[in-house]
Design an enzyme around this catalytic site. Structure first.
Site, PDB file in Angstrom:
ATOM      1  N   SER A  68       0.813  -1.208   0.000  1.00 49.60           N
ATOM      2  CA  SER A  68       0.000   0.000   0.000  1.00 49.60           C
ATOM      3  C   SER A  68       0.858   1.274   0.000  1.00 49.60           C
ATOM      4  O   SER A  68       1.542   1.567  -0.975  1.00 49.60           O
ATOM      5  CB  SER A  68      -0.951  -0.037   1.201  1.00 49.60           C
ATOM      6  OG  SER A  68      -1.942   0.950   1.100  1.00 49.60           O
ATOM      7  N   ASP A 110      10.288   6.009  -9.863  1.00 53.99           N
ATOM      8  CA  ASP A 110       9.903   6.705 -11.091  1.00 53.99           C
ATOM      9  C   ASP A 110      10.678   8.005 -11.278  1.00 53.99           C
ATOM     10  O   ASP A 110      11.022   8.376 -12.399  1.00 53.99           O
ATOM     11  CB  ASP A 110       8.395   6.983 -11.093  1.00 53.99           C
ATOM     12  CG  ASP A 110       7.569   5.716 -11.284  1.00 53.99           C
ATOM     13  OD1 ASP A 110       8.140   4.711 -11.740  1.00 53.99           O
ATOM     14  OD2 ASP A 110       6.364   5.726 -10.971  1.00 53.99           O
ATOM     15  N   LYS A 153      -0.624  -4.289  -3.260  1.00 48.91           N
ATOM     16  CA  LYS A 153      -1.918  -3.712  -2.862  1.00 48.91           C
ATOM     17  C   LYS A 153      -2.019  -2.303  -3.453  1.00 48.91           C
ATOM     18  O   LYS A 153      -1.457  -1.363  -2.934  1.00 48.91           O
ATOM     19  CB  LYS A 153      -2.051  -3.658  -1.343  1.00 48.91           C
ATOM     20  CG  LYS A 153      -3.365  -3.049  -0.862  1.00 48.91           C
ATOM     21  CD  LYS A 153      -3.410  -2.957   0.657  1.00 48.91           C
ATOM     22  CE  LYS A 153      -4.675  -2.273   1.135  1.00 48.91           C
ATOM     23  NZ  LYS A 153      -4.696  -0.837   0.797  1.00 48.91           N
TER      24      LYS A 153
END
Length: 717
Positions: free
Chosen positions: A478, A489, A504
């Site tokens: 999560s 990224d 998740k």
């Protein structure tokens, strides 16, 4: 996660839901307190309506749904198939495709039947295991047991059920006896005069211990669990069909969830456990009022509880949860405990309740030196926050404070350890990523039928601009995945660890069910945590099922097993959306990654971990065990040979010394428990080969960025 007010502002479906529910359920306003079955019917209606209108991807209530709930529920209440008989299942089976209709009609027949039968079978089980454990096992018989209970049929009759109990208890006894025999051998090696206990003595001890454990378990079932607890299991068998993270919280469970998320509660700061003799203090929470008072001790037995100057209440026979409720209370109020000390004396202890922080919930940091450079490590167990009071501690503020303290130590790089971090607050993780980048999107969040919403870094300031490594494993989920994905990224750092994180990629909201009932006299109805959105990386990909893939993969014992969300039957699917506009750093980590892979490939301990992982994978389907002593020992001997080889993994120790920061060291003189906890953490990191390689990685990043530091690169972003 967000509070319901924030959620309602964002999601039009809930506004419609509240309006519709108000109109429907006001007709349910009771004139007086109803019996539990009426409350249960109301809960069924509430939950299904909320899920149908507010869940990200509602599931149709049909016969297929009914079959899955039926299977899930029976597995939840009798996972090892040692209570129900096949005749019970035959009786239950007529409801297998009717549960969906029964939910719609608020019909509790199936639950009432299965619950009363389960409690009846559990009572009958006492006589079964007591008789089995009353006489020695015969370990000379050639017989075996299959422990793949999911595939085993239910027992056809009482004698078959008794035999199943016997085999399960016999397997447990065999395992315990072999462990005890090894301990006896070790004692003899250390003391030549020690008289080794006979097999018969050990076997009797094991049976007596098993009897005691089972009695404690069934006492808990009979005395601690109420109808509401069993009904919550049934409800969750229903709501978890929507997705694995949708969950009904009873009032008590909701309170425990809030404590776990915030890390704080108001009380005395003591952990309790139920024993045969009563309620015992198992641990004092460091820094709490009981710990500060120095009168209450671990091992004390609580006999009575009094509120302030009121008469004390005898808690004998009271449920543990009810005792806890009596002892907890608002900050500044007094509770008086009558306790029996370990030495047998009776004492009345007065404690003023206060805010208690569960220290293990919070971020902690350490420093370590490598090749003349100093590196900081921050371990974050979860992205905690107090939804009720934003002024309280939260993970963002704590990590920011730890970074400042580490910067004061002139660190040359930072490790963010998010291993086993199950997630937490979405708001918190978005702000936390902002500590490492100047500006830009952090994560995308999408509600059904809506365009994605981009959540940006709200603060352009960069608090830490040096080399960064993020550690994850299979159980990082999560919010942990949002953090790792954003760092990856932006190429702001390197992600190391398991092949992938948990997977998740969904956002849940906690909905208080009480808000929908006017003049509620049923009592607290609890809350529903339900999935309302999916989150996506800024590159457009979802972490749902796939997780975040590490830039550098460390071999671990679960490497060949399917772990995480991808292993959940009701998990939502993976998908992707358009990427957000963002500018990654112009930095190439290829050499750092390649160097680490070479070190891992050449490291004997990593190779041994990989061999261990393959062995675990090969054994995952081994479910048959001999109950003959000689054959069992042969099986154990074969396994032990492998285990001895793999013992070198746990014996591993690196060369680094991990130390606490000066402000924490200053606390150790008064708080010896905190000192012990930190010493254990540092010892664990010394045995952690993953931490050692992570330090190698961050050292390489430091060398890579020596000519042009991160500060300049971040300003060029």
């Amino acid at each position: 996660m967000k509070r319901i007010v924030e959620f309602m502002k964002r999601n039009y479906k809930v506004i419609l839901l509240v309006t519709a529910l108000s109109a429907i359920l006001w007709s349910f306003v009771p004139s007086e307190k109803k019996e539990d079955p009426e409350k249960d019917k109301l809960l069924l209606e509430l939950l299904t309506f909320v899920l149908e209108k507010g869940h990200y991807s509602p599931v149709e209530l049909n016969d297929d749904f009914s079959k899955k709930v039926y299977s899930k529920y029976l597995n939840n209440i009798d996972p090892t198939k040692r209570f129900f008989l096949q005749s019970d299942i035959d009786e239950f089976s007529k409801y297998e495709t009717q549960i969906d209709d029964m939910i719609k009609n608020k019909d509790l027949t199936f639950f009432n039947l299965t619950n009363s039968r389960l409690l009846k079978r559990m009572k009958e089980s006492r006589a079964i295991y007591e008789e089995i454990l009353d006489k020695p096992f015969d370990f000379k018989i050639n017989e075996s047991i299959n422990v793949d209970y999911e595939k085993l049929p239910f027992s056809k009759n009482k004698s078959e059920l008794v035999d199943r109990w016997r085999k399960q208890l016999k397997l447990s006894a065999l395992s315990s006896i072999t462990d005890k025999e090894q301990l006896e051998e070790d004692k003899k090696k250390n003391d030549a005069k020690y008289e080794v206990k006979s097999f018969e003595t050990l076997e009797k001890e094991v049976r007596e211990n098993s009897l005691k454990s089972l009695n404690e378990y069934f006492d808990f079932i009979e005395k601690e669990l109420e109808r509401d607890d069993w009904f919550a299991i049934f409800l969750n068998s229903i709501v978890e069909r929507f997705d694995p993270h949708t969950f009904y919280f009873s009032p008590d469970d909701k309170e425990k969830f809030d404590v776990s998320m915030s890390g704080t509660f108001q009380g005395i700061g003591a952990r309790l456990q139920k024993k045969e003799s009563g309620v015992e203090v198992s641990e004092l929470i460091s820094g709490g009022p009981a710990w500060r008072g120095k009168e209450l001790e671990a091992g004390d037995l609580i006999l009575k509880v009094a509120q302030g100057k009121e008469e004390p209440l005898d808690i004998a026979g009271m449920r543990l949860d009810d005792v806890v409720k009596k002892i907890k209370g608002p900050k500044g109020t007094e509770v008086r405990l009558t306790v029996k000390k370990v030495d047998g004396t009776i004492k009345v202890i007065s404690i003023i309740r206060d805010e208690v922080e569960t220290e293990e919930t919070f971020a902690k940091s350490s420093v370590v030196e490598k090749d003349g450079k100093k590196y900081g490590i921050i371990y974050l167990p979860k992205f905690y926050i107090s939804f009720e009071n934003k002024e309280n501690r939260d993970a963002f503020k704590d990590v920011a404070a730890e970074i400042e303290k580490l910067k004061a130590q002139n660190i040359d790089g930072l490790v963010m350890d998010l291993r086993d971090n199950g997630g937490g607050s979405l708001e918190t993780v978005v702000k936390m990523v902002g500590l490492f980048i100047p500006e830009g999107p952090i994560v995308q969040v999408k509600a059904p039928g809506r365009n994605p919403e981009i959540l940006p870094d709200p603060d352009k300031r960069v608090q830490y601009d040096g080399p960064l490594v993020v550690m994850i494993n299979n159980f990082s989920a999560s919010a942990s995945e949002i953090f790792a994905a954003a760092i990856q990224d932006y190429k702001r750092g390197i992600v190391v660890g398991s092949k992938h994180s948990y997977g998740k990629g969904t956002v849940q909201n906690m909905i208080d069910l009480n808000q929908f009932i006017r003049g509620n006299s049923y009592g607290d109805l609890g809350a529903l945590k339900t999935t309302i959105q999916k989150f996506y990386r800024i590159n457009g990909g979802s972490t749902q099922k796939e997780g975040v893939k590490s830039d550098i993969v460390f071999p671990d014992r679960f490497a060949y097993l399917d772990m995480g969300e991808r292993d959940e039957e009701s998990a939502l699917p993976w998908d992707k959306i358009e990427p957000a506009k963002y500018q990654p750093l112009n930095i190439n980590y290829d050499n750092v990654i390649a160097n680490s892979k070479k070190r891992i490939a050449a490291n004997p301990t990593f190779n041994l971990i990989d061999e261990n992982a393959k062995w675990i994978f090969e054994r995952k389907d081994e479910n048959d065990f001999s109950l003959n002593l000689n054959e069992f020992n042969k099986e154990i001997a074969v396994a032990d040979e492998k285990i001895k080889k793999f013992k070198a993994i746990s014996d591993y120790k690196n060369k680094y010394q991990f130390t606490s920061l000066p402000d924490e060291v200053a606390l150790f003189e008064k708080d010896t428990l905190l000192k012990q906890k930190r010493e254990r953490w540092h010892e664990d990191m010394q045995k952690d080969i993953y931490m050692e390689e992570t330090l190698n990685v961050i050292s390489d990043i430091k060398l890579l960025t020596k000519a042009k530091g991160f500060t300049q690169k971040l300003s060029m972003n």
